[in-house]
Design an enzyme around this catalytic site. Sequence first.
Site, PDB file in Angstrom:
ATOM      1  N   ASP A 153       0.843  -1.198   0.000  1.00 31.31           N
ATOM      2  CA  ASP A 153       0.000   0.000   0.000  1.00 31.31           C
ATOM      3  C   ASP A 153       0.880   1.251   0.000  1.00 31.31           C
ATOM      4  O   ASP A 153       1.564   1.537   0.991  1.00 31.31           O
ATOM      5  CB  ASP A 153      -0.906  -0.021   1.238  1.00 31.31           C
ATOM      6  CG  ASP A 153      -1.953   1.085   1.210  1.00 31.31           C
ATOM      7  OD1 ASP A 153      -1.721   2.122   0.569  1.00 31.31           O
ATOM      8  OD2 ASP A 153      -3.011   0.900   1.843  1.00 31.31           O
ATOM      9  N   HIS A 187      -3.631   0.441  -2.733  1.00 30.54           N
ATOM     10  CA  HIS A 187      -4.498   1.108  -1.768  1.00 30.54           C
ATOM     11  C   HIS A 187      -5.948   1.013  -2.228  1.00 30.54           C
ATOM     12  O   HIS A 187      -6.326   1.626  -3.227  1.00 30.54           O
ATOM     13  CB  HIS A 187      -4.092   2.572  -1.607  1.00 30.54           C
ATOM     14  CG  HIS A 187      -4.887   3.304  -0.573  1.00 30.54           C
ATOM     15  ND1 HIS A 187      -4.726   3.082   0.787  1.00 30.54           N
ATOM     16  CD2 HIS A 187      -5.865   4.238  -0.679  1.00 30.54           C
ATOM     17  CE1 HIS A 187      -5.556   3.859   1.464  1.00 30.54           C
ATOM     18  NE2 HIS A 187      -6.257   4.569   0.594  1.00 30.54           N
TER      19      HIS A 187
END
Length: 364
Positions: A292, A323
């Site tokens: 992420d 993400h």
Amino acid sequence: GHCRLLCKPSALAQHLVRSLGRSAALRGGRWPWPRWPQLQMLWQLLQPPEPEPVVARELLQLPDAGLGALDWLVGPWGAAGGGAGGVSSPVLLLIPNAAGKVTGGLLQLGLRALERGFIPVIFNRRGHNGCPLTTPRLQPFGDPGDLREAVTYLRCRHPSASLLAVSEGSGSGLLLAYLGESGSSSRLLAAACLSPIFRGRDWFEAGMPWLYEWPLLLHLKQGLSRYTGALAEVVDMDRLLGSRSLRELEETLFCQTRSRPTSWESYWERNEPLRDADEAAVPVLCLCSADDPVRGPPARSLPRELFRSSPFFFLLLSPLGGHCGFPRRGAGRCWAHEAVLEYFRAMGEFLRTEERRKGQPRPR
């Protein structure tokens, strides 16, 4: 899919492992660019939902005369009225990111839930996503007051339905703060967070990739510019609209106010998402990816000790996914959406089994 579940051993954890293990959501399919989390993030932000959802808006009066908004997803078929499911259909509350951006991914999750018999509804903070700003006050990052009013209203409107909640990205700060502050009085059966931000202050101070920060900053400024006259009473609008980072905007909006200025440190004492995490009493599944680019490196951004010590927090960690992306070819756009819906089904099944075993109904 090489995912790992980090949690405290319990009967609930064992049931969740079995349920997710049988689910097709975590098996098969590959993303063609697995090493490009930035591209996955851009794909998640820009993808349009299919089919286009039909939304019915309802304004919610708040105690201080402010307004929130609830957007009921009633399908792509032209249905009218909020909450088209049956009387016992579970209500799924969808919480966008902290900038109020309702992404295509969040709408897609709502449509998937609608197909499976849920009643999906999006919570919009005051001043966000076209919700009128009737007071010179916006909602701080981790202040769950307005969310509590929305949950209370949903419980009154659907008293016999299970109430569930799922948040996306930085919007998870609001949901996590609410669960900790409410404890056993949250009125929720279960909750889930997609790519949550656990440590708000660290996240703002570290900064984010420009590919994510600048679009969200522009989105926030465009929304705030509509209320220049009202907000000028409490904040320096020139400085606010000239902010060059999300941190600068957050600090100007909530710390450097004309009436009640406060320090950055004091602000986060009241708004950290996990400040009352030990009080949470509702199962929470957090879906995170190790790559992420927005949350940051797992070593400093994942509170692993919380998942090891609390019986209510579960971390499903994927090596890839970006993400809020979690893309997959061949079986839907986002495997995390299917995992979340399977998780909610498993939670309902487990609690019904426990009720039968103990011979007493679950309090509402």
